[in-house]
Design a protein around this motif. Structure first.
Motif, PDB file in Angstrom:
ATOM      1  N   LEU A  65      65.264 -29.289 -19.102  1.00 22.18           N
ATOM      2  CA  LEU A  65      66.427 -29.893 -19.748  1.00 22.18           C
ATOM      3  C   LEU A  65      66.358 -29.622 -21.241  1.00 22.18           C
ATOM      4  O   LEU A  65      65.290 -29.749 -21.847  1.00 22.18           O
ATOM      5  N   TYR A  66      67.491 -29.259 -21.826  1.00 18.91           N
ATOM      6  CA  TYR A  66      67.540 -28.958 -23.252  1.00 18.91           C
ATOM      7  C   TYR A  66      68.095 -30.154 -24.024  1.00 18.91           C
ATOM      8  O   TYR A  66      69.140 -30.707 -23.664  1.00 18.91           O
ATOM      9  N   VAL A  67      67.372 -30.527 -25.086  1.00 17.53           N
ATOM     10  CA  VAL A  67      67.747 -31.679 -25.904  1.00 17.53           C
ATOM     11  C   VAL A  67      67.774 -31.239 -27.367  1.00 17.53           C
ATOM     12  O   VAL A  67      66.818 -30.633 -27.857  1.00 17.53           O
ATOM     13  N   LEU A  94      73.411 -27.596 -19.376  1.00 16.47           N
ATOM     14  CA  LEU A  94      73.057 -26.263 -18.909  1.00 16.47           C
ATOM     15  C   LEU A  94      71.562 -26.093 -18.614  1.00 16.47           C
ATOM     16  O   LEU A  94      71.034 -24.985 -18.714  1.00 16.47           O
ATOM     17  N   GLY A  95      70.900 -27.172 -18.245  1.00 14.17           N
ATOM     18  CA  GLY A  95      69.514 -27.037 -17.817  1.00 14.17           C
ATOM     19  C   GLY A  95      69.444 -26.402 -16.440  1.00 14.17           C
ATOM     20  O   GLY A  95      70.463 -25.995 -15.859  1.00 14.17           O
ATOM     21  N   PHE A  96      68.242 -26.316 -15.896  1.00  9.53           N
ATOM     22  CA  PHE A  96      68.099 -25.695 -14.576  1.00  9.53           C
ATOM     23  C   PHE A  96      66.845 -26.205 -13.872  1.00  9.53           C
ATOM     24  O   PHE A  96      65.963 -26.811 -14.493  1.00  9.53           O
ATOM     25  N   ALA A  97      66.809 -25.956 -12.569  1.00  9.41           N
ATOM     26  CA  ALA A  97      65.629 -26.265 -11.756  1.00  9.41           C
ATOM     27  C   ALA A  97      64.827 -24.982 -11.580  1.00  9.41           C
ATOM     28  O   ALA A  97      65.391 -23.919 -11.339  1.00  9.41           O
ATOM     29  N   ARG A  98      63.493 -25.076 -11.704  1.00 13.99           N
ATOM     30  CA  ARG A  98      62.602 -23.917 -11.543  1.00 13.99           C
ATOM     31  C   ARG A  98      61.774 -24.125 -10.283  1.00 13.99           C
ATOM     32  O   ARG A  98      61.036 -25.113 -10.165  1.00 13.99           O
ATOM     33  N   GLU A 115      66.089 -29.827 -34.114  1.00 13.94           N
ATOM     34  CA  GLU A 115      65.150 -29.309 -33.123  1.00 13.94           C
ATOM     35  C   GLU A 115      65.824 -29.157 -31.767  1.00 13.94           C
ATOM     36  O   GLU A 115      66.620 -30.016 -31.350  1.00 13.94           O
ATOM     37  N   LEU A 116      65.492 -28.034 -31.118  1.00 12.37           N
ATOM     38  CA  LEU A 116      65.893 -27.811 -29.728  1.00 12.37           C
ATOM     39  C   LEU A 116      64.647 -27.962 -28.874  1.00 12.37           C
ATOM     40  O   LEU A 116      63.756 -27.117 -28.916  1.00 12.37           O
ATOM     41  N   TYR A 117      64.567 -29.061 -28.124  1.00 15.09           N
ATOM     42  CA  TYR A 117      63.406 -29.335 -27.278  1.00 15.09           C
ATOM     43  C   TYR A 117      63.683 -28.896 -25.842  1.00 15.09           C
ATOM     44  O   TYR A 117      64.819 -28.980 -25.356  1.00 15.09           O
ATOM     45  N   GLY A 118      62.633 -28.446 -25.174  1.00 20.36           N
ATOM     46  CA  GLY A 118      62.704 -28.166 -23.751  1.00 20.36           C
ATOM     47  C   GLY A 118      61.925 -29.216 -22.986  1.00 20.36           C
ATOM     48  O   GLY A 118      60.693 -29.248 -23.049  1.00 20.36           O
ATOM     49  N   TYR A 119      62.627 -30.098 -22.291  1.00 18.24           N
ATOM     50  CA  TYR A 119      61.977 -31.167 -21.516  1.00 18.24           C
ATOM     51  C   TYR A 119      61.693 -30.662 -20.105  1.00 18.24           C
ATOM     52  O   TYR A 119      62.585 -30.115 -19.443  1.00 18.24           O
ATOM     53  N   ASP A 120      60.466 -30.863 -19.648  1.00 19.67           N
ATOM     54  CA  ASP A 120      60.093 -30.532 -18.268  1.00 19.67           C
ATOM     55  C   ASP A 120      59.934 -31.829 -17.485  1.00 19.67           C
ATOM     56  O   ASP A 120      59.078 -32.664 -17.826  1.00 19.67           O
ATOM     57  N   ALA A 128      58.265 -27.634 -27.880  1.00 22.67           N
ATOM     58  CA  ALA A 128      58.900 -27.423 -29.173  1.00 22.67           C
ATOM     59  C   ALA A 128      59.532 -26.045 -29.250  1.00 22.67           C
ATOM     60  O   ALA A 128      60.483 -25.840 -30.010  1.00 22.67           O
ATOM     61  N   SER A 129      59.025 -25.103 -28.479  1.00 23.55           N
ATOM     62  CA  SER A 129      59.556 -23.745 -28.478  1.00 23.55           C
ATOM     63  C   SER A 129      59.841 -23.318 -27.043  1.00 23.55           C
ATOM     64  O   SER A 129      59.108 -22.502 -26.468  1.00 23.55           O
ATOM     65  N   PRO A 130      60.877 -23.893 -26.424  1.00 23.81           N
ATOM     66  CA  PRO A 130      61.204 -23.494 -25.046  1.00 23.81           C
ATOM     67  C   PRO A 130      61.500 -22.003 -24.993  1.00 23.81           C
ATOM     68  O   PRO A 130      62.064 -21.433 -25.932  1.00 23.81           O
ATOM     69  N   SER A 131      61.099 -21.374 -23.903  1.00 28.94           N
ATOM     70  CA  SER A 131      61.242 -19.924 -23.773  1.00 28.94           C
ATOM     71  C   SER A 131      62.689 -19.478 -23.993  1.00 28.94           C
ATOM     72  O   SER A 131      63.618 -20.043 -23.427  1.00 28.94           O
TER      73      SER A 131
END
Length: 479
Positions: free
Chosen positions: A259-261, A276-280, A371-376, A392-395
């Protein structure tokens, strides 16, 4: 020196990722070079550059016209050990506030624990090994013999030979089987992760304390610490977390959510969540670590990191093992119902908000930062969300065309809220903005406070108006 407003904004970046540079170019911005007469306006930097920018030794002072894509101490949220520490402190703060408000201490403690029950039990090693070992032993369950165990024992006790040796052999088999049945243990599974690494590097699963001791012996420098014998190499700290052993499976495979925050301020807190997040998905089918067929070393079944899954021969290059949040939601609505699915997505937002609240007062709230965070996040079989980590640095690397389009849109919208059209005039988006592109507002403390003040003023004005009318009636003798 800031460029005059008619000149396009100047951008700078440490790496040439298409999804970043394309967004700058589409906005008509120009790339900054050292020979420019003006300072850069927007710097998409890595975390190491950010540390240098805000280091007191460097003496760099950012101007009002400059923005950088990390907060100075973003690691309070993105380092696994510090995230746990801050969430634990947040729980204690909630408990103290409730007690000050007059709540019973036992009730306050219980409610505070329930409010932040989104992180699996986690300890930092080697510092908290004793606490971890105690928690591990408490969860180790001794299983009683089952009917099948008894039947197996009886079968093993039946003589299969007429010789004394055969009878003795059957007896020993029966005794050994019964002993195993009586002493069999259900061991909890824990997952160990280095505090400062990503992409699945250095992660492994354990189900015995001896495995932890062997790891410590190989990883740490001389002597002993908190019950661990430390080995020859000095390595970074690890966290060990209770493994979520009952994840929600789709098609028999484990998955997590990215999830992008976007956060533009911590005090007052202002954050957006992207749709626009996704499931992996894992490429291999999941087997519980508690099953006799479970394999703790099968990372293709346990770790959802794309960097890990791409090495599997079953990895699908077409879709990259990903589902959009929209498709996931549609599936869950059909499988679990619309009400349960809606509740799950609200709980995902609540977890994100609580994690931001947990670091709100320790984060250096520099006005030049966003900041653009990538939440898992992981969802268990009961549709309970668990926060795994925050990046802190989502791919920003794209594995498929859809993946590229998602990341292009996420960065486009992050820039829209952090560096809006009014940026040249020195201000961000004013007032409460409920959505920008794919971003939905999660929280805006400033706008909420302003609205509350406005409502209080309206009530006060209405009260003053009623009082004036009442006095006028009394003066005229009207009743």
């Amino acid at each position: 020196m800031a460029p005059p407003s008619p000149i396009p904004l100047l951008w700078r970046s440490d790496f040439d990722k298409f999804v970043v540079t394309a967004n700058f170019q589409r906005r008509g911005w120009q790339r900054w070079h050292a020979n420019h007469d003006f300072d850069w306006n927007v710097y998409w930097a890595n975390v190491h550059t950010t540390r240098e920018i805000f280091s007191p030794e460097n003496g760099i002072r950012l101007g009002e016209h400059q923005r950088v894509n990390h907060f100075p101490n973003h690691y309070e949220l993105t380092r696994k050990d510090l995230l746990v520490k801050n969430v634990k402190r947040y729980r204690k703060d909630l408990e103290r506030e409730a007690i000050r408000a007059g709540e019973d201490p036992a009730v306050a403690s219980r409610n505070a624990s329930s409010a932040v029950d989104f992180l699996p039990a986690t300890f930092t090693l080697p510092g908290e090994y004793a606490l971890f070992a105690d928690a591990f032993r408490k969860e180790t369950e001794v299983l009683l013999p089952t009917a099948k165990d008894d039947e197996d024992a009886k079968s093993a006790a039946r003589p299969r030979a007429t010789s004394g040796r055969g009878v003795a052999s059957s007896y020993r088999a029966s005794r050994d089987l019964s002993a195993r049945a009586r002493g069999r243990r259900k061991r909890p599974t824990w997952i160990m992760k280095p505090t400062g690494k990503a992409q699945g590097k250095g992660i492994f699963l354990i189900n015995s304390l001896q495995q932890t001791k062997r790891w410590a012996s190989a990883s740490y420098a001389g002597g002993a610490h908190n019950g661990l014998s430390l080995g020859a190499r000095g390595e970074e700290a690890y966290v060990v977390s209770r493994y979520v052993d009952d994840p929600l499976l789709i098609g028999g495979k484990k998955f997590d959510l990215r999830l992008y925050v976007v956060v533009t301020s911590f005090r007052p807190l202002r954050a957006f969540v992207s749709r626009l997040g996704f499931a992996r998905f894992c490429a291999a089918k999941y087997v519980s670590s508690q099953s006799s067929k479970g394999d703790l070393d099968d990372h293709y079944a346990h770790l959802t990191n794309v960097a890990v899954q791409k090495k599997n021969a079953e990895y699908n290059e077409k879709h990259g093992g990903k589902w959009s949040l929209t498709n996931l939601r549609l599936f869950l609505e059909s499988a679990r119902g619309a009400e349960a699915t809606s509740r799950l997505f609200k709980e995902l937002d609540a977890v994100i908000l609580k994690s931001l609240r947990a670091v709100q007062h320790v984060m250096h709230n520099d006005a030049h930062c966003f900041e653009l965070y990538g939440y898992d996040m992981l969802i268990d079989e009961g549709l309970k969300p668990w926060l795994i980590e925050v990046n802190a640095s989502p791919s920003l690397s794209a594995t498929t065309e859809d993946d590229r389009d998602v990341k292009l849109a996420v960065i486009r919208d992050a820039l829209a809220v952090a560096v809006p059209e009014s940026f040249c005039g020195g201000s961000e988006l004013d007032g409460r903005v409920n959505s920008v592109g794919s971003l939905d507002l999660l929280v805006d403390d400033a706008a909420d406070a302003a609205a509350q003040t406005s409502r209080a003023r309206e009530r006060r004005d209405r009260g003053a108006g009623h009082l004036f009318l009442s006095r006028e009636r009394n003066r005229r003798g009207d009743f």
